[in-house]
Design an enzyme around this catalytic site. Structure first.
Site, PDB file in Angstrom:
ATOM      1  N   GLY A  50       0.807  -1.216   0.000  1.00  0.00           N
ATOM      2  CA  GLY A  50       0.000   0.000   0.000  1.00  0.00           C
ATOM      3  C   GLY A  50       0.834   1.257   0.000  1.00  0.00           C
ATOM      4  O   GLY A  50       0.537   2.223   0.707  1.00  0.00           O
ATOM      5  N   ASN A  52       1.456   3.456  -2.477  1.00  0.00           N
ATOM      6  CA  ASN A  52       1.239   4.462  -3.524  1.00  0.00           C
ATOM      7  C   ASN A  52       0.704   5.782  -2.967  1.00  0.00           C
ATOM      8  O   ASN A  52       0.605   6.770  -3.695  1.00  0.00           O
ATOM      9  CB  ASN A  52       0.281   3.924  -4.598  1.00  0.00           C
ATOM     10  CG  ASN A  52      -1.083   3.595  -4.034  1.00  0.00           C
ATOM     11  OD1 ASN A  52      -1.230   2.604  -3.332  1.00  0.00           O
ATOM     12  ND2 ASN A  52      -2.092   4.415  -4.323  1.00  0.00           N
ATOM     13  N   GLY A  56       2.460   5.059   3.585  1.00  0.00           N
ATOM     14  CA  GLY A  56       3.245   4.076   2.840  1.00  0.00           C
ATOM     15  C   GLY A  56       4.176   4.749   1.859  1.00  0.00           C
ATOM     16  O   GLY A  56       5.356   4.392   1.735  1.00  0.00           O
ATOM     17  N   SER A 179      -2.813   0.213  14.977  1.00  0.00           N
ATOM     18  CA  SER A 179      -3.462   1.478  15.310  1.00  0.00           C
ATOM     19  C   SER A 179      -3.802   1.511  16.792  1.00  0.00           C
ATOM     20  O   SER A 179      -3.926   0.470  17.449  1.00  0.00           O
ATOM     21  CB  SER A 179      -4.754   1.637  14.496  1.00  0.00           C
ATOM     22  OG  SER A 179      -5.536   2.716  14.969  1.00  0.00           O
ATOM     23  N   TYR A 204     -13.062  -2.629  12.002  1.00  0.00           N
ATOM     24  CA  TYR A 204     -11.716  -2.039  11.852  1.00  0.00           C
ATOM     25  C   TYR A 204     -10.897  -2.276  13.113  1.00  0.00           C
ATOM     26  O   TYR A 204      -9.733  -2.700  13.037  1.00  0.00           O
ATOM     27  CB  TYR A 204     -11.839  -0.542  11.560  1.00  0.00           C
ATOM     28  CG  TYR A 204     -10.511   0.179  11.524  1.00  0.00           C
ATOM     29  CD1 TYR A 204      -9.633  -0.008  10.458  1.00  0.00           C
ATOM     30  CD2 TYR A 204     -10.128   1.035  12.556  1.00  0.00           C
ATOM     31  CE1 TYR A 204      -8.405   0.638  10.423  1.00  0.00           C
ATOM     32  CE2 TYR A 204      -8.907   1.687  12.532  1.00  0.00           C
ATOM     33  CZ  TYR A 204      -8.042   1.489  11.462  1.00  0.00           C
ATOM     34  OH  TYR A 204      -6.830   2.127  11.432  1.00  0.00           O
TER      35      TYR A 204
END
Length: 320
Positions: A50, A52, A56, A179, A204
């Site tokens: 991830g 892009n 990241g 997280s 999540y």
């Protein structure tokens, strides 16, 4: 009523003035800790999922600037190539490349790993960074609930497929982006894929707790291998991660001054990937480039082992 409106407007004005006056101090506090390491990574290979956009991308930029060959594993190859071009423009002689990886599809993960192992001789840093947050109820190609499927199971399988190369390349490091939300998560073994009921926020949090538990159990199993693994909380970052939640997007817009930039959010990932003092540290959780609190449910060894076994069963693998 008019008086109340006047008082309310005046109060907002005072708050806005205070925020403006103290904005430099607020921004400094919000930025959090910074990676001070000057370690070079010449000759080292790093893989970031991830990469892009967001943290990241900034993590990739940091490692490239240290001389590493960095591979961006992205679902959207076109965006990945745009990011790689930007990095090459900003860092002279940057060694960066893009490869397709869809963590919501185990066939894509296996194909990625097969090609990677064929073409790359070493892997010194693996950063499991990609993730989704508070999306509507969806399933991966393999039928997993999207949060647990991408944030946990996808990275679990990827790490499993590359662990041999990481061991052969040792000393090497694995960084798992979790997280603070893990504090509010519980592993619902009776309904891991939220088929009985679904709440995007809780799904999540469950996936982020799974990241912490995976890190701790993997560290236990990697003892003596010279491969370390640590999890990180990047902070509350202005990024595309909240795109699925209108409420969160509005909150982030209103309180943007209190949020980290992607570069600031990438500091702890970079720290865990390069800091010399962490060479033998494994199974820990970090935030703002320092050890961080782990919720009791994230320290439960029995839960960690059970989640490991369930994950292997779901993915059809055996990982001793």
């Amino acid at each position: 009523m008019m008086l109340m409106l006047v008082v309310f407007a005046a109060s907002l004005g005072v708050v806005a003035l205070i925020l403006r006056l103290f904005s430099p101090q607020i921004r400094k506090y919000a930025a959090g800790g910074a990676c001070r390491s000057t370690a070079r990574l010449d000759g080292k290979v790093a893989l970031i999922t991830g990469a892009n956009s967001g943290i990241g991308k900034e993590t990739a930029l940091d490692l490239v600037s240290r001389g590493a060959r960095v591979i961006l594993a992205c679902r959207d190859v076109e965006k990945g190539e745009e990011t790689a071009t930007e990095i090459r423009t900003r860092v002279g002689g940057a060694k960066v490349e893009v490869r397709e990886l869809d963590l919501a599809d185990t066939c894509s993960i296996r194909a990625f790993a097969q090609r990677f192992l064929r073409e790359v001789d070493h892997l010194h840093i693996l950063i499991n960074n990609a993730g989704i947050m508070m999306c509507p109820y969806m399933k991966t190609v393999d039928g997993f609930e999207m949060h647990i499927g991408v944030n946990h199971l996808g990275h679990f399988l990827l790490t499993y497929l590359l662990i041999g190369l990481l061991k052969r390349s040792a000393p090497s490091r694995i960084v798992v982006v979790s997280s603070l939300a893990h504090n509010f998560g519980w592993i619902r073994f009776h309904d891991l894929h939220s088929q009985g009921s679904y709440n995007s926020g809780l799904a999540y949090c469950q996936s982020k707790l799974a990241n912490v538990l995976f890190t701790r159990e993997l560290a236990r199993r990697l003892q003596g291998s010279n491969v370390t693994v640590n999890s990180v909380h990047p902070g509350t970052v202005r990024s595309e991660l909240v795109r699925h939640s209108t409420a969160m997007s509005l909150l982030f817009a209103v309180f943007s001054m209190f949020l980290k930039t992607p570069k600031e959010g990438a500091q702890t990932s970079a720290y865990c990937a390069v800091a010399e003092e962490l060479q033998s540290i494994s199974g820990k959780h970090f935030s703002d480039c320092a050890p961080a609190f782990v919720a009791p449910q994230g320290r439960n060894e029995e839960t960690a082992q059970k989640l490991w076994d369930v994950s292997c069963e779901l993915l059809g693998i055996e990982w001793d």
